[in-house]
Design a protein around this motif. Sequence first.
Motif, mmCIF file in Angstrom:
data_model
loop_
_atom_site.group_PDB
_atom_site.id
_atom_site.type_symbol
_atom_site.label_atom_id
_atom_site.label_comp_id
_atom_site.label_asym_id
_atom_site.label_seq_id
_atom_site.Cartn_x
_atom_site.Cartn_y
_atom_site.Cartn_z
ATOM 1 N N ALA A 97 36.886 42.553 24.562
ATOM 2 C CA ALA A 97 37.480 42.312 23.251
ATOM 3 C C ALA A 97 38.575 41.259 23.351
ATOM 4 C CB ALA A 97 38.051 43.611 22.684
ATOM 5 N N ALA A 98 38.807 40.582 22.246
ATOM 6 C CA ALA A 98 39.838 39.549 22.195
ATOM 7 C C ALA A 98 40.754 39.788 21.003
ATOM 8 C CB ALA A 98 39.199 38.162 22.091
ATOM 9 N N ASN A 99 42.044 39.594 21.252
ATOM 10 C CA ASN A 99 43.064 39.772 20.232
ATOM 11 C C ASN A 99 43.772 38.450 19.990
ATOM 12 O OD1 ASN A 99 46.282 40.150 20.278
ATOM 13 N ND2 ASN A 99 45.384 41.652 18.893
ATOM 14 N N ARG A 100 43.980 38.128 18.715
ATOM 15 C CA ARG A 100 44.643 36.861 18.397
ATOM 16 C C ARG A 100 46.154 36.977 18.353
ATOM 17 N NH1 ARG A 100 42.125 35.103 12.879
ATOM 18 N NH2 ARG A 100 42.351 37.345 12.502
ATOM 19 N N GLY A 101 46.665 38.205 18.480
ATOM 20 C CA GLY A 101 48.105 38.381 18.462
ATOM 21 C C GLY A 101 48.692 38.472 17.069
ATOM 22 N N ILE A 102 47.851 38.481 16.061
ATOM 23 C CA ILE A 102 48.345 38.573 14.682
ATOM 24 C C ILE A 102 48.542 40.033 14.288
ATOM 25 C CG2 ILE A 102 47.815 38.058 12.273
ATOM 26 C CD1 ILE A 102 46.227 35.643 13.306
ATOM 27 N N THR A 103 47.591 40.862 14.701
ATOM 28 C CA THR A 103 47.705 42.304 14.490
ATOM 29 C C THR A 103 47.573 42.995 15.835
ATOM 30 O OG1 THR A 103 45.331 42.629 14.176
ATOM 31 C CG2 THR A 103 46.631 42.066 12.226
ATOM 32 N N LYS A 104 47.817 44.292 15.872
ATOM 33 C CA LYS A 104 47.738 45.027 17.132
ATOM 34 C C LYS A 104 46.305 45.229 17.581
ATOM 35 C CE LYS A 104 50.401 48.443 18.000
ATOM 36 N NZ LYS A 104 51.087 49.765 17.942
ATOM 37 N N GLY A 105 45.385 45.267 16.650
ATOM 38 C CA GLY A 105 44.000 45.532 17.000
ATOM 39 C C GLY A 105 43.296 44.313 17.554
ATOM 40 N N TYR A 106 42.099 44.546 18.098
ATOM 41 C CA TYR A 106 41.290 43.460 18.623
ATOM 42 C C TYR A 106 40.423 42.891 17.506
ATOM 43 C CZ TYR A 106 42.871 44.282 23.319
ATOM 44 O OH TYR A 106 43.651 44.372 24.442
ATOM 45 N N ASP A 107 40.318 41.577 17.509
ATOM 46 C CA ASP A 107 39.644 40.890 16.418
ATOM 47 C C ASP A 107 38.177 40.595 16.700
ATOM 48 O OD1 ASP A 107 42.679 39.426 16.678
ATOM 49 O OD2 ASP A 107 42.126 40.306 14.744
ATOM 50 N N TYR A 108 37.840 40.454 17.956
ATOM 51 C CA TYR A 108 36.479 40.090 18.342
ATOM 52 C C TYR A 108 35.996 41.023 19.445
ATOM 53 C CZ TYR A 108 38.072 35.858 16.027
ATOM 54 O OH TYR A 108 38.602 34.970 15.124
ATOM 55 N N TRP A 109 34.699 41.341 19.387
ATOM 56 C CA TRP A 109 34.103 42.258 20.358
ATOM 57 C C TRP A 109 32.783 41.702 20.866
ATOM 58 C CZ3 TRP A 109 36.395 46.865 21.815
ATOM 59 C CH2 TRP A 109 37.509 47.252 21.067
ATOM 60 N N GLY A 110 32.528 41.987 22.143
ATOM 61 C CA GLY A 110 31.228 41.667 22.697
ATOM 62 C C GLY A 110 30.227 42.764 22.395
ATOM 63 N N GLN A 111 29.002 42.573 22.841
ATOM 64 C CA GLN A 111 27.930 43.540 22.580
ATOM 65 C C GLN A 111 27.962 44.720 23.538
ATOM 66 O OE1 GLN A 111 25.705 43.447 19.921
ATOM 67 N NE2 GLN A 111 27.243 41.955 19.297
ATOM 68 N N GLY A 112 28.649 44.570 24.643
ATOM 69 C CA GLY A 112 28.746 45.671 25.593
ATOM 70 C C GLY A 112 27.767 45.545 26.745
ATOM 71 N N THR A 113 28.138 46.137 27.861
ATOM 72 C CA THR A 113 27.264 46.182 29.021
ATOM 73 C C THR A 113 27.312 47.592 29.607
ATOM 74 O OG1 THR A 113 26.729 45.121 31.150
ATOM 75 C CG2 THR A 113 29.072 45.366 30.620
ATOM 76 N N GLN A 114 26.154 48.101 29.971
ATOM 77 C CA GLN A 114 26.054 49.492 30.430
ATOM 78 C C GLN A 114 26.443 49.600 31.897
ATOM 79 O OE1 GLN A 114 24.965 52.472 28.718
ATOM 80 N NE2 GLN A 114 25.781 53.406 30.611
ATOM 81 N N VAL A 115 27.297 50.569 32.181
ATOM 82 C CA VAL A 115 27.656 50.916 33.557
ATOM 83 C C VAL A 115 27.274 52.377 33.767
ATOM 84 C CG1 VAL A 115 29.539 51.294 35.189
ATOM 85 C CG2 VAL A 115 29.520 49.246 33.737
ATOM 86 N N THR A 116 26.465 52.622 34.769
ATOM 87 C CA THR A 116 26.030 53.985 35.081
ATOM 88 C C THR A 116 26.374 54.293 36.529
ATOM 89 O OG1 THR A 116 24.188 53.819 33.513
ATOM 90 C CG2 THR A 116 24.104 55.601 35.127
ATOM 91 N N VAL A 117 27.130 55.363 36.729
ATOM 92 C CA VAL A 117 27.538 55.770 38.073
ATOM 93 C C VAL A 117 26.846 57.089 38.394
ATOM 94 C CG1 VAL A 117 29.457 56.255 39.613
ATOM 95 C CG2 VAL A 117 29.755 54.652 37.696
ATOM 96 N N SER A 118 26.018 57.073 39.419
ATOM 97 C CA SER A 118 25.285 58.278 39.802
ATOM 98 C C SER A 118 26.070 59.066 40.848
ATOM 99 C CB SER A 118 23.909 57.912 40.340
ATOM 100 O OG SER A 118 24.036 57.135 41.511
#
Length: 119
Positions: A97-118
């Motif tokens: 995620a990326a934040n522009r510093g204008i608000t506390k929340g994140y402004d942009y998000w990626g689609q995600g990547t799966q991590v699986t730990v067995s």
Amino acid sequence: QVQLVESGGGLVQAGGSLRLSCAASGSIFSINTMGWYRQAPGKEREFVAAIRWSGGSTYYADFVKGRFTISRDNPKNTVNLQMSSLKPEDTAIYYCAANRGITKGYDYWGQGTQVTVSS
């Protein structure tokens, strides 16, 4: 606009390591902070780590301190998350995620990547 693309997820045994990368493109100049979040099945999305785009200050959730390291490569517009000593409870979809510093929340998000730990 900022576009984020994650890579590096996969399947690993407990105790192993993985390195996630997030490539940013678009209005890079507007980025203040880059972060990683994760969401496990049936759970809410939670903060993992963040890094200031300028200056490089880092922040971590308590449950990853000492195991995960966030870093940035400004010339490549990339943020990495080195994960070590992985546990089955680290299994989740990891989002950049990326934040522009204008608000506390994140402004942009990626689609995600799966991590699986067995175990």
